[in-house]
Design an enzyme around this catalytic site. Structure first.
Site, mmCIF file in Angstrom:
data_model
loop_
_atom_site.group_PDB
_atom_site.id
_atom_site.type_symbol
_atom_site.label_atom_id
_atom_site.label_comp_id
_atom_site.label_asym_id
_atom_site.label_seq_id
_atom_site.Cartn_x
_atom_site.Cartn_y
_atom_site.Cartn_z
ATOM 1 N N GLY A 1 -0.900 3.144 -5.526
ATOM 2 C CA GLY A 1 -0.351 4.459 -5.294
ATOM 3 C C GLY A 1 -0.688 5.034 -3.862
ATOM 4 O O GLY A 1 -0.539 4.538 -3.013
ATOM 5 N N ALA B 1 0.935 -1.398 0.038
ATOM 6 C CA ALA B 1 0.054 -0.063 0.092
ATOM 7 C C ALA B 1 0.762 1.148 0.142
ATOM 8 O O ALA B 1 1.774 1.511 0.882
ATOM 9 C CB ALA B 1 -0.985 -0.034 1.153
ATOM 10 N N CYS B 2 0.860 1.974 -0.831
ATOM 11 C CA CYS B 2 1.589 3.480 -1.034
ATOM 12 C C CYS B 2 3.137 3.073 -0.960
ATOM 13 O O CYS B 2 3.524 2.526 -1.798
ATOM 14 C CB CYS B 2 0.867 4.218 0.121
ATOM 15 N N THR B 3 3.382 3.759 0.099
ATOM 16 C CA THR B 3 5.142 3.871 0.184
ATOM 17 C C THR B 3 5.521 2.540 0.729
ATOM 18 O O THR B 3 6.758 2.152 0.812
ATOM 19 C CB THR B 3 5.808 4.951 0.968
ATOM 20 N N THR C 1 4.007 3.959 -6.560
ATOM 21 C CA THR C 1 3.846 3.900 -5.216
ATOM 22 C C THR C 1 3.133 5.453 -5.327
ATOM 23 O O THR C 1 2.900 5.788 -6.452
ATOM 24 C CB THR C 1 5.338 4.355 -4.753
#
Length: 319
Positions: A161, A108-110, A128
């Site tokens: 992202g 998830a994300c970073t 990301t």
């Protein structure tokens, strides 16, 4: 049936939304009939409570280092602490070990930074949070980093992202596991789209367009948004703004990071996407209302931006 076990990796500095977008969707899926149901297990090193970016604490269910049996899905959460997490060889080593036991692996994300450090993204296309994409690409040149899509699936490894993009990715997993009807029920429960295509841009035009502080550019943008069906060629916009075409292009490249024509096409495509979801007008009417010269022009714009033609986009959203 055995539970579908989903391991969620957390650490100090984790973003609560990165965790909750995944876990809440899976919980709603269970409540409305997922069979087999999902069993979410929050893991941290030593099973310690972790402090989120917001200051709230999450208590882990189990220790990252103790889990040692096959399971369904590994999720590495993101957050401001992602680089510290990626610099911890114990955490990265256990993520790499667990990935070998999982049916699918995602971030998830970073959280993509942790997957990158583990080597799990080498040779793959990944995304990301758009704010950190350049850093990820610079630090891990073996990865094909694409900052634009809300999520990317490359084989059994998926990356999402910025923050709530994890919700879209989780909905796609639920649909894959249990079918579109159940995924639609989860989307309704979270009041979310079912489903934004993975290729949709993280930086929606209707968000990105408010970033410029230049008054003239803002005036031109407002004109574009409210006159989609009119002549919005670069010469016409230059006449409206009272500047030369060259100066107009320079303004847009500086403040919007695109040419006027690219910007207009993007706004028209986003507007058409909204109409396709919210109205039953035929494609020709949508194309005309949004300023496309033909349905073929609309189709090409959708293929370029979303990777699917407008008819498929409408069908995906309508279920």
């Amino acid at each position: 049936m055995d539970d579908r076990v989903v391991l969620v990796v957390a650490y100090d500095g984790v973003e609560l939304l990165d965790v909750a977008c995944v876990t809440s969707c899976l919980d709603i899926a269970n409540r409305i009939g997922a069979s087999p149901p999902y069993k979410v297990v929050l893991l941290s090193l030593g099973a310690h409570a972790v402090t989120c970016d917001s200051g709230l604490q999450l208590q882990a269910h189990d220790a990252l280092e103790r889990f040692n049996e096959p399971f369904d899905t590994l999720v590495v959460s993101g957050g401001l602490g992602h680089e510290r997490a990626a610099a911890d060889p114990r955490l990265v080593g256990h993520v790499r070990r667990l990935a070998a036991l999982a049916r699918r692996v995602t971030s998830a994300c970073t959280g993509a930074t942790v997957l990158a450090e583990s080597g799990l993204l080498n040779g793959r296309r990944a995304t990301t949070h758009w704010m950190y994409a350049d850093r990820l690409a610079a630090n891990y040149p073996e990865i094909q980093v694409d900052a634009d899509p809300i999520y990317i699936r490359d084989g059994r490894v998926a990356t999402s992202g910025g923050v709530t993009s994890a919700l879209d990715l989780t909905l796609s997993f639920i649909e894959e596991d249990h079918g579109e009807a159940l995924a639609r029920g989860v989307a309704m429960g979270t009041v979310a789209y079912l489903q934004r295509p993975g290729g949709q841009s993280q930086m929606s035009m209707f968000v990105a367009t408010r970033l410029s502080g230049d008054l003239l550019v803002r005036r031109i943008r407002d004109h574009i948004h409210s006159h989609l069906a009119t002549d919005l060629t670069t010469p016409a916009l230059a006449r409206f703004a009272g500047v030369s075409e060259r100066h107009l292009s320079r303004l847009f490249l500086t403040h919007v990071q695109s040419t006027p024509a690219q910007y207009v096409r993007g706004v028209r495509t986003e507007a058409a996407a909204q109409l396709l979801v919210s109205a039953e007008a035929p494609l020709a009417a949508v194309a005309r209302q949004c300023g496309f010269g033909s349905t073929e022009s609309l189709r090409q714009a959708f293929l370029d931006r979303y990777g699917v033609p407008p008819s498929t986009y409408r069908r995906q959203q309508a279920g």
